[in-house]
Write an enzyme that holds these catalytic residues in place. Structure first.
Site, short mmCIF file in Angstrom:
data_model
loop_
_atom_site.label_atom_id
_atom_site.label_comp_id
_atom_site.label_asym_id
_atom_site.label_seq_id
_atom_site.Cartn_x
_atom_site.Cartn_y
_atom_site.Cartn_z
N CYS A 2 0.81 -1.23 0.00
CA CYS A 2 0.00 0.00 0.00
C CYS A 2 0.84 1.28 0.00
CB CYS A 2 -0.90 0.04 1.22
SG CYS A 2 -1.97 -1.37 1.35
N ARG A 27 5.52 0.27 -5.76
CA ARG A 27 5.39 -0.57 -4.57
C ARG A 27 4.49 -1.76 -4.81
NH1 ARG A 27 6.92 2.40 0.09
NH2 ARG A 27 5.52 1.25 1.44
N TRP A 73 -2.81 -2.66 -1.74
CA TRP A 73 -2.39 -4.03 -2.06
C TRP A 73 -3.20 -4.92 -1.13
CZ3 TRP A 73 0.03 -8.28 0.21
CH2 TRP A 73 0.63 -9.19 -0.67
N ASN A 99 -1.89 1.61 5.65
CA ASN A 99 -0.98 0.57 5.16
C ASN A 99 -0.64 -0.30 6.36
OD1 ASN A 99 1.14 -0.98 4.26
ND2 ASN A 99 2.57 0.72 4.03
N GLY A 100 -0.92 -1.59 6.26
CA GLY A 100 -0.63 -2.49 7.39
C GLY A 100 -1.82 -3.40 7.64
N GLU A 485 18.78 -16.92 -7.42
CA GLU A 485 18.39 -15.55 -7.75
C GLU A 485 17.96 -15.44 -9.22
OE1 GLU A 485 17.53 -13.03 -6.29
OE2 GLU A 485 17.85 -11.35 -7.62
N LYS A 489 14.25 -14.28 -10.41
CA LYS A 489 14.04 -13.15 -11.33
C LYS A 489 13.13 -13.57 -12.48
CE LYS A 489 15.03 -10.71 -9.50
NZ LYS A 489 15.50 -10.22 -8.26
N GLU A 492 9.37 -14.24 -11.23
CA GLU A 492 8.57 -13.12 -10.74
C GLU A 492 8.16 -12.15 -11.83
OE1 GLU A 492 10.49 -10.78 -7.70
OE2 GLU A 492 12.41 -10.87 -8.73
N HIS A 508 19.25 -35.86 -7.74
CA HIS A 508 18.39 -36.36 -6.66
C HIS A 508 16.93 -36.00 -6.89
CE1 HIS A 508 21.90 -37.59 -4.39
NE2 HIS A 508 22.44 -36.41 -4.67
N LYS A 607 6.68 -4.11 -3.80
CA LYS A 607 8.10 -3.80 -3.67
C LYS A 607 8.54 -3.82 -2.22
CE LYS A 607 12.10 -2.45 -5.12
NZ LYS A 607 12.90 -3.51 -5.75
C1 F6R Z 1 12.73 -10.06 -5.63
C2 F6R Z 1 12.38 -9.12 -4.61
C3 F6R Z 1 11.92 -9.62 -3.29
C4 F6R Z 1 12.63 -8.85 -2.17
C5 F6R Z 1 12.06 -9.26 -0.81
C6 F6R Z 1 12.79 -8.57 0.33
O1 F6R Z 1 13.15 -9.44 -6.79
O2 F6R Z 1 12.44 -7.93 -4.81
O3 F6R Z 1 12.13 -10.98 -3.18
O4 F6R Z 1 13.99 -9.13 -2.23
O5 F6R Z 1 10.71 -8.90 -0.76
O6 F6R Z 1 12.70 -7.20 0.23
P1 F6R Z 1 13.71 -6.25 0.99
O7 F6R Z 1 15.05 -6.46 0.42
O8 F6R Z 1 13.17 -4.88 0.74
O9 F6R Z 1 13.64 -6.63 2.44
#
Ligand code: F6R
Length: 612
Positions: A2, A27, A73, A99-100, A485, A489, A492, A508, A607
């Protein structure tokens, strides 16, 4: 997650609020709304994007110099027009954005229902605005005190801003566990979830602390008190954020811009910390904790998602170079499993946003058990940075693309510096290796620049594989987290199912998936488990799997085995993640683009994950 924006002043509020919502779009959200005071309370909200909200309000009277706006959100209740914020009290005179999560909303809702209130939405937020009206009518106290009384009944996390028709010259805001920043202009105030909507109007800001209420009033200025009713002196800071950092700068997407920024952002993470003349690493923010780190029983790294992957790279770096035991934990698991924590443990929290609810809760818990907390955050002044005893900012600049790219390489850079600093102090590395690593690290920004040159080749590979439904990523040693990672990427932003595995684990289980349709990405650089990776490639090829290999430049051997290969410059094994990540980011970007996905705002993702 949010986004909150609010304005109080002499200007028309609606353009400032809508512009602010656009700055917070990164976000992640699923609905948007605005409330303006103009004689009465005017609320417009809709499911969808800020552009849908703009369509809705096109022909409305938007005059008014006080207002609040929100991108939601969804947590409680599906994304629809009714559940969108702002929520309004039954008498229509109070509006609130949040937000929360109000954790005890069900009990509060039941009590209010028994007093005759009828609810319209499925949200936890609506309960709070009803409660505020109820208290305002019954307690006959001032509005800020009313909000304080309401919040003292609430458990959970929140950043809220409340707008009252009967108090048109003021806004009341509060936060607990969710971010909020207040901007102070000339006779005007701004509030937002982060500084992005504020920076073009003012650089003077206040970050309210936990459980603090902020009242801004055109008559009385800015006041802060705690929920427990203690007055606080506002601490005004000057923002260093640069407006151009919030723009795309000629790139079609923030994600691509941020991928291309990495030579600079990695350099910025090292700036003033890697002293080549003296052969020293100085992490000023945590220098005072060096002894503690060297004597630590173990280092526990906590984080989520990409930050957790950076933590895994950190485990390889710190154990290999500084010989200190490291455990890496998902913050969400760590906080709930009653972990054994000793006073000589050091907990390192890694977070781009510095607001991730699970990471914040994990460090609060570890702190309560006596551990020392060090933060590696990107957002200056964020909650995790403030909750840590000490830390190092990554200085990667605002990361707007939801998929984390430059934040990851900056986090890994800080962890590399930390491992080298500890290694030097401990004497755990031969001097020749230590100095070689310093030189290599110093040259990484230029090598990232070189790795980015493969972009056009990567685009062609993306075109070939854009229709695939699955992908497997394999790496060994320090490149295993790089495989994780890379897979994250891809999934997502392109919604292709992808798994990262330690290459040897393939046999395995995942080997059963391999056929001529399955692209297998391998990180097979010359340094580090090279022969073993070559064997794994052979195993995939023997089952007709398709290999896309990340290789060291000029490695004809792997290139001849792989179906497609992408070269990266040669470097020390410990630094390969800083280079191997680059082509994987570009591949995901192009795959997502070809598939028509929203690269910067992938579906369902936020985000800054400020709820658990
Ligand atoms: C992936 C991504 C998320 C964040 C995760 C932690 O691309 O952006 O997996 O890495 O939500 O977020 P932070 O680093 O802000 O604690």
């Amino acid at each position: 997650m949010c986004g909150i924006v609010a304005y109080l002043g002499a200007k028309e509020a609606s353009p400032i609020l809508i512009n602010g919502l656009k700055r917070l779009e990164y976000r992640g959200y699923d609905s948007a709304g605005i409330a303006l005071l103009n004689g009465g309370m005017h609320v417009y909200k809709t499911r969808g994007k800020v552009s849908d909200l703009e369509g809705l309000i096109e022909d409305k009277d938007l005059s008014g110099t006080t207002g609040i706006a929100h991108t939601r959100w969804a947590t409680h209740g599906e994304p629809n027009d009714i559940n969108a914020h702002p929520h309004t009290s039954p008498n229509g005179k109070i509006s609130l954005i949040h937000n929360g999560i109000i954790e005890n909303y069900a009990i509060l809702k039941e009590e209010l229902k028994q007093r005759g209130y009828v609810f319209t939405s499925d949200t936890d937020t609506e309960v709070l605005v009803y409660l505020i009206q109820d208290i305002y009518e019954h307690e006959k106290t001032d509005f800020a005190e009313t909000v304080r009384l309401a919040l003292s009944q609430v458990t959970g996390a929140y950043a809220i801003v409340v707008l009252s028709q009967e108090n048109p010259d003021m806004l009341v805001a509060a936060r607990k566990g969710s971010p909020l920043v207040v901007g102070i202009g000339e006779g005007e105030y701004f509030m937002a979830s982060d500084a992005a909507p504020i920076v073009e109007y003012t650089r003077q800001v206040v970050y309210p602390g936990e459980e603090e209420i902020v009242v801004v009033s055109l008559k009385d200025g800015l006041k802060i008190m705690t929920i427990a009713k203690t007055e606080k002196t506002p601490y005004i800071q000057t923002l260093e954020l640069n407006l151009t950092a919030l723009e795309k700068g000629g790139f079609p997407h923030f994600m691509l811009k941020e991928i291309y920024e990495q030579p600079r952002t990695v350099r910025d993470s090292m700036r003033g910390r890697l002293n080549m003349e003296q052969g020293l690493v100085v992490l000023g923010g945590i220098q005072d904790y060096t002894r503690k780190l060297l004597n630590a029983r173990r280092i526990i790294i906590v984080g989520c998602g990409t930050s957790w992957h950076a933590g895994l790279v950190g485990e390889y770096l710190i154990e290999e170079l500084a010989r200190i035991p490291v455990e890496v934990e998902y913050a969400s698991e760590f906080r709930y499993r009653n972990p054994i924590i000793f006073e000589d443990d050091i907990v390192i929290a890694i977070s781009q946003s510095g607001e991730t609810a699970d990471t914040l809760a994990a460090i609060e818990m570890a702190k309560a058990k006596g551990a020392t907390i060090l933060g590696i955050c990107n957002v200056v002044g964020s909650s995790i940075a403030r909750a840590s005893h000490a830390g190092s900012y990554t200085h990667a600049g605002p990361e707007i693309g939801v998929a984390s790219t430059k934040a990851f390489t900056s986090q890994v850079t800080i962890l590399t510096l930390l491992a080298l600093m500890l290694a030097e102090k401990k004497g755990s590395l031969a001097a020749s290796r230590y100095y070689r690593l310093l030189h290599e690290l110093n040259s990484i920004p230029e090598k990232i620049e070189k790795a980015l040159k493969a972009n056009e080749d990567i685009k062609k590979i993306a075109e070939i594989f854009s229709k695939t439904s699955n992908a497997l990523y394999l790496g060994r040693g320090i490149n295993f987290p790089v495989a994780l990672e890379g897979a994250l990427k891809l999934k997502e932003i392109s919604y292709i199912h992808a798994e990262g595995y330690p290459a040897a684990e393939m046999k395995h289980g995942p080997i059963a998936l391999i056929d001529a349709e399955m692209p297998v990405l391998v990180i097979a650089t010359r340094k580090g488990h090279y022969d073993k990776m070559v064997s794994n490639i052979q195993e995939v090829k023997a089952r007709k799997g398709v290999i896309i290999a990340i290789v060291s430049e000029g490695d004809d051997n792997v290139e001849s085995m792989a179906d497609y290969s992408i070269e990266i410059p040669e470097t020390d094994e410990m630094l390969v993640p800083l280079l191997a990540t680059i082509p994987l980011q570009l591949l995901s970007y192009h795959m997502a683009l070809i598939r028509g996905c929203n690269v910067d705002q992938p579906r369902n993702l936020a985000k800054s994950v400020t709820v658990e």
